[in-house]
Design a protein around this motif. Structure first.
Motif, PDB file in Angstrom:
ATOM      1  N   ASP A 113       0.808  -1.214   0.000  1.00 22.88           N
ATOM      2  CA  ASP A 113       0.000   0.000   0.000  1.00 22.88           C
ATOM      3  C   ASP A 113       0.843   1.267   0.000  1.00 22.88           C
ATOM      4  N   LEU A 126       1.484  -7.679   3.777  1.00 22.00           N
ATOM      5  CA  LEU A 126       0.248  -8.463   3.693  1.00 22.00           C
ATOM      6  C   LEU A 126       0.518  -9.954   3.560  1.00 22.00           C
ATOM      7  N   PRO A 166      -8.094  -5.797  12.028  1.00 20.38           N
ATOM      8  CA  PRO A 166      -8.157  -5.497  10.593  1.00 20.38           C
ATOM      9  C   PRO A 166      -8.707  -4.111  10.297  1.00 20.38           C
ATOM     10  N   TYR A 171      -2.897  -1.993  10.099  1.00 26.18           N
ATOM     11  CA  TYR A 171      -2.959  -3.454  10.006  1.00 26.18           C
ATOM     12  C   TYR A 171      -2.312  -3.979   8.722  1.00 26.18           C
ATOM     13  N   ARG A 172      -2.671  -3.412   7.589  1.00 26.14           N
ATOM     14  CA  ARG A 172      -2.155  -3.902   6.311  1.00 26.14           C
ATOM     15  C   ARG A 172      -0.669  -3.609   6.149  1.00 26.14           C
ATOM     16  N   ARG A 173      -0.138  -2.716   6.968  1.00 28.28           N
ATOM     17  CA  ARG A 173       1.263  -2.291   6.832  1.00 28.28           C
ATOM     18  C   ARG A 173       2.185  -2.950   7.845  1.00 28.28           C
TER      19      ARG A 173
END
Length: 373
Positions: A113, A126, A166, A171-173
């Motif tokens: 991202d 991820l 989430p 979270y995604r990082r």
């Protein structure tokens, strides 16, 4: 010779990526940095502590920005990247006015991202958070090579925060959903990119425990210091032990330690230095985020910068310092704070010496942009 094609990105073992040589004598480097700082004016020292930005792909515009401000660093954002590796390399090179003391040129290249170099196809957090730690080392070795090939010597790319939520913006990082998962992967990321760039751990003391997005607010948590030591501290400690040269402070508050954001907290800087043993450069997250919080106390960019340096940061990052006038106002304000006594001359010299030492290390390590890679 490197191609500008994204498909030509190096693998972790690509021999076309140059090898950095780490300076071996830290004491000599610190002594040299101290001597350079001693010869600087207060205004030059203040400039050395600012990393600014200009949203342009024109190397001449970036060079003029650096000449007119005296900033010690430049952050590459998406607006600086035209899609060509060679063009980005030329822009990064333009930020350095003196090859013997290169500016710190940095980028947020986490992968996934958050990636300014869109040709970075190496795995991101991820997938890495559920893969063996060795996969993180391999991915960040390749990522570090790409960053170096672009003429950039500092990567703000290693997220040491963790969360299992989430819904969290981090979270995604993050490289793990708990301390046991994130800790070895953070260390692996530092080790992986060590041959290519200076590593940065972010966002100290850890976003995962403090809900909210610090781009728009000041997230906070009442987590105790003891709980932090047993959890959030561990990935940062591992990254420091692995050799990370920079730690980025987040604009978030652990109210049981200090009601102020960590970026403005003496207590948190003392913890980083005294408990975690960090001796490198402490840098803030983008200072404009404090203004974006809407809190009245944080609407003056000069006051924010001075407070961050008083707290113990060595460098203030300003993506919003994207005009010569705004950058100069902050730099002049820092110098003025020394004259008024709001910022001690000793703190200014300490910060400037750490930053200059890192810049000297970059020159010794051959991190200046290559004309042909």
């Amino acid at each position: 010779m490197a191609s500008d094609s994204p498909s030509a990105a190096p693998t972790a073992t690509d021999s076309s990526a140059s090898v950095r040589v780490v300076a071996g004598d830290d004491a000599a480097l610190a002594e040299r940095a101290s001597a350079i700082v001693a010869g600087m004016s207060p205004r030059q020292k203040a400039g050395a502590l600012v990393m600014g930005h200009l949203p342009s792909t024109d190397p001449e515009a970036v060079r003029a920005y650096m000449e007119q401000t005296g900033a010690g660093g430049f952050i590459v954002m998406g607006a600086n990247v035209s899609g060509s590796e060679s063009a980005l390399r030329a822009l990064a090179q333009s930020a350095t006015l003196d090859p013997t003391l290169p500016a710190l040129v940095a980028v947020d290249q986490e992968g996934g991202d958050v990636r300014r170099l869109k040709w970075d196809d190496f795995p991101s957090s991820l997938t890495l958070k559920s893969a063996p730690s060795e996969a993180t080392a391999t991915a960040f070795s390749g990522r570090g090579a790409l960053v170096e090939r672009a003429g950039i010597d500092v990567n703000f790319g290693i997220v040491a925060d963790y969360t299992d939520d989430p819904g969290s913006f981090i979270y995604r990082r993050s490289l793990g959903m708990d301390a046991s998962a994130a800790t070895p992967r953070v260390a692996a990321a530092v080790s992986g990119e060590a041959s290519f760039v200076d590593s940065t751990l972010k966002h100290f003391p850890g976003h995962g425990a403090a809900p909210g997005d610090s781009h728009r607010t000041i997230p906070s948590t009442d987590m105790s210091l003891e709980a932090w030591r047993a959890g959030e501290a561990l990935p940062f400690q591992a990254g420091i032990d692995a050799g990370a040269q920079l730690v980025m402070f987040g604009h978030l508050a652990y109210t049981s330690v200090d009601a102020a954001p960590a970026s403005l907290s003496v207590a948190w800087h003392d913890i980083l230095r005294d408990e975690l043993g960090f001796t490198g450069v402490a840098i803030t997250d983008d200072m404009a985020m404090l203004e974006a919080s809407g809190i009245a106390a944080y609407q003056d960019p000069v006051a924010n910068a001075v407070a961050a340096l008083v707290a113990g940061n060595d460098m203030v990052l300003g993506v919003a310092y994207s005009s010569v006038d705004r950058a100069n106002a902050v730099i002049d304000g820092i110098a003025g704070a020394v004259a008024s006594g709001a910022l001690s001359a000793e703190r200014l010299d300490e910060a400037a010496t750490r930053v200059v030492a890192l810049r000297l290390s970059s020159a010794i390590a051959g991190a200046l942009p290559c004309s042909v890679c």
